[in-house]
Design a protein around this motif. Sequence first.
Motif, PDB file in Angstrom:
ATOM      1  N   ALA A  21       0.841  -1.194   0.000  1.00 48.13           N
ATOM      2  CA  ALA A  21       0.000   0.000   0.000  1.00 48.13           C
ATOM      3  C   ALA A  21       0.868   1.232   0.000  1.00 48.13           C
ATOM      4  O   ALA A  21       1.982   1.220   0.474  1.00 48.13           O
ATOM      5  N   GLY A  22       0.341   2.337  -0.516  1.00 46.11           N
ATOM      6  CA  GLY A  22       1.054   3.598  -0.500  1.00 46.11           C
ATOM      7  C   GLY A  22       2.047   3.698  -1.648  1.00 46.11           C
ATOM      8  O   GLY A  22       2.332   2.743  -2.355  1.00 46.11           O
ATOM      9  N   PRO A  23       2.589   4.889  -1.828  1.00 47.31           N
ATOM     10  CA  PRO A  23       3.475   5.127  -2.967  1.00 47.31           C
ATOM     11  C   PRO A  23       4.874   4.583  -2.754  1.00 47.31           C
ATOM     12  O   PRO A  23       5.311   4.400  -1.628  1.00 47.31           O
ATOM     13  N   GLN A  24       5.580   4.323  -3.842  1.00 45.69           N
ATOM     14  CA  GLN A  24       6.988   3.981  -3.798  1.00 45.69           C
ATOM     15  C   GLN A  24       7.721   4.908  -4.746  1.00 45.69           C
ATOM     16  O   GLN A  24       7.164   5.344  -5.738  1.00 45.69           O
ATOM     17  N   TRP A  25       8.983   5.168  -4.453  1.00 39.16           N
ATOM     18  CA  TRP A  25       9.770   6.055  -5.301  1.00 39.16           C
ATOM     19  C   TRP A  25      10.464   5.235  -6.375  1.00 39.16           C
ATOM     20  O   TRP A  25      11.156   4.274  -6.085  1.00 39.16           O
ATOM     21  N   VAL A  26      10.291   5.633  -7.627  1.00 40.08           N
ATOM     22  CA  VAL A  26      10.966   4.978  -8.744  1.00 40.08           C
ATOM     23  C   VAL A  26      12.060   5.904  -9.233  1.00 40.08           C
ATOM     24  O   VAL A  26      11.793   6.961  -9.776  1.00 40.08           O
ATOM     25  N   LEU A  44      -4.668   4.416   3.304  1.00 39.17           N
ATOM     26  CA  LEU A  44      -4.425   4.300   1.869  1.00 39.17           C
ATOM     27  C   LEU A  44      -3.117   4.954   1.437  1.00 39.17           C
ATOM     28  O   LEU A  44      -2.670   4.764   0.311  1.00 39.17           O
ATOM     29  N   GLY A  45      -2.526   5.766   2.304  1.00 40.08           N
ATOM     30  CA  GLY A  45      -1.234   6.369   1.986  1.00 40.08           C
ATOM     31  C   GLY A  45      -1.298   7.772   1.425  1.00 40.08           C
ATOM     32  O   GLY A  45      -0.275   8.317   1.024  1.00 40.08           O
ATOM     33  N   GLN A  46      -2.489   8.399   1.387  1.00 41.38           N
ATOM     34  CA  GLN A  46      -2.601   9.775   0.899  1.00 41.38           C
ATOM     35  C   GLN A  46      -3.762  10.471   1.585  1.00 41.38           C
ATOM     36  O   GLN A  46      -4.877   9.946   1.633  1.00 41.38           O
ATOM     37  N   TYR A  47      -3.488  11.647   2.124  1.00 43.78           N
ATOM     38  CA  TYR A  47      -4.543  12.480   2.706  1.00 43.78           C
ATOM     39  C   TYR A  47      -4.096  13.932   2.604  1.00 43.78           C
ATOM     40  O   TYR A  47      -2.908  14.211   2.389  1.00 43.78           O
ATOM     41  N   PRO A  48      -5.002  14.898   2.691  1.00 50.39           N
ATOM     42  CA  PRO A  48      -4.611  16.300   2.498  1.00 50.39           C
ATOM     43  C   PRO A  48      -3.482  16.716   3.430  1.00 50.39           C
ATOM     44  O   PRO A  48      -3.515  16.423   4.627  1.00 50.39           O
ATOM     45  N   GLY A  67       1.576   3.462   4.919  1.00 48.86           N
ATOM     46  CA  GLY A  67       0.850   4.522   5.607  1.00 48.86           C
ATOM     47  C   GLY A  67       0.710   4.274   7.074  1.00 48.86           C
ATOM     48  O   GLY A  67       1.684   4.214   7.795  1.00 48.86           O
ATOM     49  N   TYR A  68      -0.492   4.053   7.582  1.00 45.55           N
ATOM     50  CA  TYR A  68      -0.768   4.135   8.994  1.00 45.55           C
ATOM     51  C   TYR A  68      -1.597   2.959   9.468  1.00 45.55           C
ATOM     52  O   TYR A  68      -2.430   2.417   8.769  1.00 45.55           O
ATOM     53  N   ALA A  69      -1.394   2.618  10.728  1.00 49.28           N
ATOM     54  CA  ALA A  69      -2.156   1.525  11.310  1.00 49.28           C
ATOM     55  C   ALA A  69      -3.606   1.926  11.505  1.00 49.28           C
ATOM     56  O   ALA A  69      -3.916   3.074  11.775  1.00 49.28           O
ATOM     57  N   GLN A  70      -4.484   0.951  11.393  1.00 52.86           N
ATOM     58  CA  GLN A  70      -5.910   1.228  11.603  1.00 52.86           C
ATOM     59  C   GLN A  70      -6.146   1.493  13.076  1.00 52.86           C
ATOM     60  O   GLN A  70      -5.692   0.757  13.938  1.00 52.86           O
ATOM     61  N   PRO A  71      -6.851   2.589  13.434  1.00 52.38           N
ATOM     62  CA  PRO A  71      -7.091   2.890  14.820  1.00 52.38           C
ATOM     63  C   PRO A  71      -7.995   1.854  15.469  1.00 52.38           C
ATOM     64  O   PRO A  71      -8.762   1.175  14.798  1.00 52.38           O
TER      65      PRO A  71
END
Length: 691
Positions: free
Chosen positions: A50-55, A571-575, A77-81
């Motif tokens: 999950a989340g982005p990787q750098w290419v 999901l690895g992306q938020y504002p 990203g982050y663990a589910q609360p």
Amino acid sequence: MADLNVPPRRPRDDRGWDGYQHPHPDGYRDLDSAAPYAGGHPAPAPQSGAGPQWVGPNGFAPAGHAPGGYAQPAPGGYAQPAGGYGPPPGPGLPSLDDDGADAPRRGRRRALATLGGAAVVAGGAALALSPQIRGLFTDEAAGDATGTVTTDGTTARPSGQQPSTVRTYTEQNESYMGSRAGAALKRNAPAGGRLFGSPAAAAEATEVTVKTVLAKDPITHLARRTTFGPTSKVIADIKRLGIDDWLRQQLEPEKIAPTKGELKLAELPSLKLSPTQLRDQREQLNERGVDPARETVDATIARQIWSDRQLFEVMVDFWNDFLHVAADFDGGENYRNAFDRDVIRKHALGSYPDMLVAANKHPALLLYLNQVDSRKDAINENLARENLELYSVGVDGGYTEKDVRQAAMLQTGRGVADGKYMFFADRHYVGKVKILGFTHANNSSDPKVADKVIDSYIRYIALHPSTAKYVAQNLATRFVSDTPPKSIVDRLAKAYTTNKGNIRPVLATLFSSSEFWAAVGQKVRRPMEYLVATYRSLGVGPDATAGFEGDKRRTPFAQGLRQIQDKMRELGQYPMGKPTPDGYADVYLAWTSAGTMIDGWNEAGDLLGGWRKQFTYVKPEKLVAKPPATAGAYVDALAQKLVHQKLSAKEKKLVLAVAGVTESTKVDATFNGAIAAVARTILASPQHHLR
């Protein structure tokens, strides 16, 4: 001479970003020592896929590494609360994270994957699957979906040399596109175009020749690109007003009435408080479970979902990536909301030079990039470097390491005191500077004079020809394609320069260009955009479901927004979410994660089940006002409602297979009990993934 005034390089000068510094004993770093706000931020946790990787030039970077020295969190990203996000999906909506071996579920997975696997050519080969996604749903081994090519670049930032003579990726979008997959995307993008007298004229005259699964309809194309997801209302408004008048209305957001969702932002108590008030009321806010930095993110999410000022919100998101200040930084709880209000939102459709000047005098940026730690006898280069590399001319904009150090000396003296911007004359370097052609004697330590000199420099780089090109490139990447043609970039850069950095005329040029209208299906929604578009498509409302009782400290609306934010973190992306100052990548190849895609589909299933009781929902069987009596016609009507066009025959067959019916099968409003599964499958289609 100015060259003689360059301070000796320290070991940390070669690092991409110094990170957060501890307060110095003299107290000039204006951070409160009180306990942090309650609620905190979920700790990053590794999560496969999950989340982005750098290419980079040599393929995927090792975990924790990114070009330029920025530290990247582990993918996932982050663990589910604790407490999760609601009950599991009901019958007919199995979680796709379950790897059960039963044949029906595997068949549904394969159907969803085939529909949702937007692969190498975003608009044309969207039914193909990348190796990563095929491996998840079949017995094939997963592999590298992008296939990099060898270049003469390195991932290191140039040191003491002019970037344009040392081959580097200009920025992260280019990094991702330097691959075979990127080359394939470019071959399917518009090659060029021309400027018309108006957006409507450009739309009418432009022929769409690219391969795409999307309908080649200018109204839905406009709605997809200028909003966080088309709705029936948006499309009806464009048809009623016409393309030109609708865009004119969107470019004057102050004249658009607030929606119910925006009015409910009053339920987020920290939004209207100043940094000083936030500091003074910390204890009371803690007792109410209020975290101001996270409420700033919550409010942004609410506006993306429910505001009618959609183009404005799209531009706010654009600038939050371009002039990026993370919400989760040491000081963000006091200052990030004010930065959002007084810098980004104030200037999002106005003047970029004004925005950059305001940003460089705002406590949020001064703290985030450690400018408060910089003084004439101990210079910190962070802000000076990012002003050039990220916020103006770009890494290939012609500056040198000498320019960075000269700029860092010039900008000394700017800091924060008592929650406000302050210029400290005794910390300011005095002496001649020369930066990218900007020359000044800089011979006064008088706060008013010295401050004005710095402002002049900031405006100079904001209006530099390289900045015009860099802003244009990023705007074209956001609105046109991952590989925008040079013709549109040059045209936008010229409009930027001619209009002295004012953004409305640049956008008017963009929407009057044939390249914009020719690029149907050339952008893929990032995880956050997919989630918001799903909320909008399903008509989720900001009021709570009848009978819902929350935690009594915050309103259901506030609680629901926090759950959406937590899902976006997962999901690895938020504002305002990326911890480093380069903001999120805006190209498809940055987000090719099967795990993230499946998590988004599962969220769509939760919404169809109405599990987030903090909001209200349209029941799946009510999405179509008058459901047809046969399965094939019902799928057509449901697709028109959710993705604003019919599916192809092959896609339609896959959707019907999920319900185990044929086109001629008689169905009731509930699709014989399978309506939620059918709707979720349509939301997994490329038509919903593309924007």
